[in-house]
Design an enzyme around this catalytic site. Structure first.
Site, PDB file in Angstrom:
ATOM      1  N   ASP A  83       0.857  -1.195   0.000  1.00  0.00           N
ATOM      2  CA  ASP A  83       0.000   0.000   0.000  1.00  0.00           C
ATOM      3  C   ASP A  83       0.896   1.249   0.000  1.00  0.00           C
ATOM      4  OD1 ASP A  83      -2.405   1.414   0.148  1.00  0.00           O
ATOM      5  OD2 ASP A  83      -2.416   1.411   2.338  1.00  0.00           O
ATOM      6  N   HIS A  84       0.581   2.211  -0.815  1.00  0.00           N
ATOM      7  CA  HIS A  84       1.308   3.487  -0.861  1.00  0.00           C
ATOM      8  C   HIS A  84       2.826   3.316  -0.978  1.00  0.00           C
ATOM      9  CE1 HIS A  84      -2.253   5.902  -0.141  1.00  0.00           C
ATOM     10  NE2 HIS A  84      -2.565   5.132   0.876  1.00  0.00           N
ATOM     11  N   HIS A 178      -7.927   9.943   4.329  1.00  0.00           N
ATOM     12  CA  HIS A 178      -7.229   9.012   5.211  1.00  0.00           C
ATOM     13  C   HIS A 178      -7.411   9.480   6.647  1.00  0.00           C
ATOM     14  CE1 HIS A 178      -4.776   8.090   1.484  1.00  0.00           C
ATOM     15  NE2 HIS A 178      -5.101   6.890   1.904  1.00  0.00           N
ATOM     16  N   HIS A 206      -9.679   4.600  -1.180  1.00  0.00           N
ATOM     17  CA  HIS A 206      -8.841   4.782   0.013  1.00  0.00           C
ATOM     18  C   HIS A 206      -9.651   5.567   1.045  1.00  0.00           C
ATOM     19  CE1 HIS A 206      -4.601   3.704  -1.299  1.00  0.00           C
ATOM     20  NE2 HIS A 206      -5.340   3.448  -2.375  1.00  0.00           N
ATOM     21  N   GLY A 207      -9.199   5.489   2.310  1.00  0.00           N
ATOM     22  CA  GLY A 207      -9.861   6.288   3.347  1.00  0.00           C
ATOM     23  C   GLY A 207     -11.255   5.798   3.662  1.00  0.00           C
ATOM     24  N   ASN A 228     -10.092   0.440   1.294  1.00  0.00           N
ATOM     25  CA  ASN A 228      -8.936   0.426   2.207  1.00  0.00           C
ATOM     26  C   ASN A 228      -9.350   0.859   3.607  1.00  0.00           C
ATOM     27  OD1 ASN A 228      -7.508  -0.122  -0.094  1.00  0.00           O
ATOM     28  ND2 ASN A 228      -6.011   1.512   0.179  1.00  0.00           N
TER      29      ASN A 228
END
Ligand code: 13P
Length: 279
Positions: A83-84, A178, A206-207, A228
């Protein structure tokens, strides 16, 4: 039951009208809890970690060993995803460790640089028969709400980006953040519909933590296949630690782990069920 390519699981999820939970991993206790929740729900799951999460537990290889162990132990289908990823070195490290998916996050860079780096990451992933996620636009937040500002994904750019990069799934910025939301969560579902109209790939949100269930349901209906989650399961984990501290004597350190894992399993199970409610 096995370690699978993440895009294969997401395509399957789309066909069923559900999204998969992608849960952050930071130690063997939380990895075991995620695996147990997935087994209870009989649903595939995505284990994911940033370098900041896997480095303290011994690196990407250590994480891959733990995840593979629990996939077999609980007989589940799952993907293991970077991730990221901050750079191509991390992408390489994770692919060598056996991750079935990677993300190179260049979402704060220019369109050109993001496309160039994401295309490179996709090429590296495909050489290992792994899948690749990229982010276009930018999901902000993080660091207790003091992090980066969000930039919404532009649908026309998404089409061009996917064509240029050959990535397998695309993370979109449509209003989630996030970490904790500062105000009332507002999702640009119209924007998501326009992106889904231009891009046939499964989409990533995401978030996910703290986003109202009805908005998540609608996002899944419009094309989100992976959600996520970090903050929600981290809060459950920390609450489990407080609970253990208030109830247990430290005669056997291992006893503390049981309520912590139980708290994490309960939250993870709740979220997996929410993400497949439309089924
Ligand atoms: P949350 O902490 O808001 O769940 O976000 C997690 C995330 O998007 C990880 O990539």
């Amino acid at each position: 039951m096995a370690l699978c390519r993440m895009d294969d699981l997401m395509i399957q999820a789309r066909k069923q009208g559900i999204a998969l939970g992608a849960f952050e991993c930071w130690d063997s206790l939380n990895i075991q809890g995620i695996a147990q929740a997935a087994a209870k729900c009989k649903t595939p799951v995505i284990f994911q970690a940033t370098a900041m999460e896997y480095t303290p537990i011994g690196g990407a290889e250590a994480l891959a060993c733990m995840v593979n162990f629990y996939i077999k132990r609980y007989d589940i289908d799952a993907a293991l995803h970077l991730d990221h990823g901050n750079n191509l070195e991390q992408v390489d490290e994770c692919l060598k460790a056996g991750f079935s998916s990677v993300m190179l996050d260049a979402s704060i860079m220019s369109f050109e640089d993001n496309a160039r780096l994401s295309a490179e990451a996709a090429k590296m992933a495909h050489a290992y028969n792994a899948s690749c996620e990229a982010e276009l636009g930018h999901v902000g937040g993080g660091d207790g709400g003091e992090g980066t500002e969000s930039v919404l994904t532009v649908p026309e750019e998404a089409e061009e980006f996917v064509r240029r990069t050959n990535v397998d799934c695309l993370a979109v910025a449509i209003g989630t953040v996030h970490g904790d939301y500062k105000g009332k969560p507002e999702l640009r579902l119209d924007r998501l519909a326009a992106i889904a109209d231009k891009v046939s790939l499964p989409l990533v949100l995401h978030g996910g933590s703290g986003t109202p269930p009805e908005l998540l349901q609608e996002a899944i209906r419009l094309g989100i296949a992976k959600i996520n989650i970090y903050t929600d399961i981290n809060k459950a984990f920390l609450a489990g630690i407080e609970d253990a501290r208030s109830r247990l004597t430290p005669s056997l350190a291992g006893n503390f782990y049981v309520p912590v894992r139980e708290a994490l399993i309960a939250k993870t199970e709740e979220l997996i069920k929410l993400f497949r409610r439309g089924q």
